[in-house]
Enzyme design. Structure first.
Site, mmCIF file in Angstrom:
data_model
loop_
_atom_site.group_PDB
_atom_site.id
_atom_site.type_symbol
_atom_site.label_atom_id
_atom_site.label_comp_id
_atom_site.label_asym_id
_atom_site.label_seq_id
_atom_site.Cartn_x
_atom_site.Cartn_y
_atom_site.Cartn_z
ATOM 1 N N HIS A 132 -16.856 -17.838 28.590
ATOM 2 C CA HIS A 132 -18.140 -17.378 29.146
ATOM 3 C C HIS A 132 -17.981 -15.961 29.720
ATOM 4 O O HIS A 132 -16.930 -15.629 30.267
ATOM 5 C CB HIS A 132 -18.567 -18.343 30.255
ATOM 6 C CG HIS A 132 -19.958 -18.121 30.743
ATOM 7 N ND1 HIS A 132 -20.232 -17.496 31.936
ATOM 8 C CD2 HIS A 132 -21.157 -18.444 30.188
ATOM 9 C CE1 HIS A 132 -21.552 -17.462 32.107
ATOM 10 N NE2 HIS A 132 -22.123 -18.026 31.074
ATOM 11 N N SER A 335 -18.310 -32.648 21.131
ATOM 12 C CA SER A 335 -19.387 -31.805 21.615
ATOM 13 C C SER A 335 -20.756 -32.294 21.177
ATOM 14 O O SER A 335 -20.899 -33.036 20.211
ATOM 15 C CB SER A 335 -19.133 -30.404 21.051
ATOM 16 O OG SER A 335 -20.267 -29.606 21.165
#
Ligand SMILES: *Cc1c(COP(=O)(O)O)cnc(C)c1O
Length: 415
Positions: A132, A335
């Site tokens: 991120h 995921s």
């Protein structure tokens, strides 16, 4: 949103009567935008009516959650309750952890990396390219030397490259950001392999610090069978998670848990607070812990487990239906983030609020993303796509093999 409404929302000279109408119209747009949201990992499905009675209070947990400040309108007991729950989830004893409810996942990263830097002042920060952006922001803010590590096509950290980068700086301690779910591809870094790589390159446990960025999956992984465990029984220093993502919360918030021994390295006593300063922010949202406490109580382990399973199931459904329609798609094993080609039309992207990066976009399947919503999205995508691309080879959909892997890209099918 109409231009007229936008102008009225910006105006600070709105009469009393119009104020009510502006707010009512704004509410309608929120309902509409909430309905068509797929791209960001926010669970928009929650019900906190019981907490409405608390909105009249300025609840502020400034300072350290474990040390009473002189400001009495706080929610520290709720906060500590929530922190205990997370410490137990990640297997750290009550008297061995420290943590706090942050304003967001970013603050957790800023804090975790700061703790790492205070433990190893001359340490080098290692983070994969798919980390991120807040991780690289931390490196800039703290003026830390930072090595960007390559990733595999899945988005996971490439430990071969990690090893090569470690060997360049053997003499300096290592501070590593490990992703428990990357932002774009939802890839989970192999924590065990990262630790093994450190050990193999001669880094003893007192010469590295691992921060786990679990903004999205930090709370999902514990409920996925077969998933590698994030636990403080392994040599990690901190874990952070966002509260408004999978949990679902009307205001941004997050949870940060670290080892108590580390926190003494960076805290200072502040007389004005009559407390200790170990947080990034000063004033802290005292409502957020109550919302988290409310959800954790209501859903419990069992409730989260069910929601995680539903998300994974629906994500598989979306991926399969995309492929059936001849659209390449990737879904990492642990995921619920489905990666697909970036839609050609900006209007379509805006309508569904898809997050895009380069040639790819993603849909993050959260508990509020139902099969009906997925079907509506798919039907629209398939119909629109027929107008974007033609079969004569002039207007082809982009090939995304390099982003999602050849085996996931079906571009050859519709050539
Ligand atoms: C969303 C996200 C963050 C940042 O969290 P915020 O709560 O938006 O500040 C950090 N890391 C990852 C992997 C994320 O997905």
């Amino acid at each position: 949103m109409s231009r007229n409404l936008m102008l009225m929302m910006r105006s600070l000279e709105t009469g009393k009567q119009s104020m009510a109408s502006v707010l009512a119209r704004y509410r309608m747009t929120l309902i509409e935008r909430t309905k068509n949201h797929l791209g960001y990992p926010y669970n928009l499905d929650f019900e906190y009516g019981a907490l409405a009675q608390l909105q009249h209070f300025s609840i502020n947990n400034l300072g350290d959650p474990f040390i009473e400040s002189n400001y009495g309108v706080h929610s520290r007991e709720f906060e500590v309750g929530v922190l205990d729950w997370f410490a137990r989830l990640w297997e750290l004893e009550k008297n061995e952890y420290w943590g706090y409810i942050t304003n967001c996942g970013t603050e957790g990263n800023l804090h975790g990396i700061l703790v790492g830097r205070e433990v190893h002042p001359d340490g080098i920060l290692y983070a994969s390219r798919d980390s991120h952006y807040s991780v690289f922001k931390a490196a800039r803010m703290y003026r830390m030397e930072c090595e960007k590590v390559d990733t595999l096509v899945s988005g996971e950290i490439d430990c071969e490259n990690f090893k090569a980068k470690l060997l360049l700086h053997r003499e300096k301690p290592a501070i590593i950001n490990v992703n428990i779910g990357t932002t774009v591809k939802g890839a989970v870094d192999d924590l065990d392999l990262v630790i093994q790589t450190l050990e193999e390159t001669g880094f003893s446990h007192d010469r590295f610090y691992i921060h786990c960025d679990g903004a999205l999956f930090g709370l999902m992984m514990p409920f996925v069978k077969r998933a590698p465990k994030v636990t403080f029984k392994k040599p990690i220093g901190s874990v952070s998670v966002s509260g408004h993502k999978f949990v679902g919360c009307p205001m941004p918030c997050g949870v940060q848990i670290t080892r108590l021994e580390h926190i003494n390295a960076l805290s200072r006593n502040v007389e004005y607070l009559a407390s200790r300063d170990a947080t990034i922010m000063g004033s802290r949202n005292g409502h957020a812990p109550i919302f988290l406490w409310y959800t954790l109580n209501k859903k419990g382990y069992r409730g989260f487990q069910k929601e995680v399973q539903k998300c994974l199931r629906n994500a598989h459904y979306l991926k399969d239906r995309l492929r059936d329609a001849g659209i390449g798609a990737m879904l990492n094993e642990l995921s619920s983030t489905v990666v697909l080609e970036r839609p050609h039309d900006e209007e379509f992207i805006r309508k569904w609020q898809l997050a895009c990066q380069g040639n790819i976009a993603h849909v993050v399947v959260m508990p509020n993303v139902t099969v009906e919503k997925i079907d509506k999205f798919l039907n629209e995508l398939i119909a629109e796509r027929a107008t974007w691309y033609s079969d004569d080879g002039k207007n082809q959909s982009p090939c995304v093999a390099s982003d999602i892997g050849k085996e996931n890209c079906l571009c050859s099918l519709h050539k």
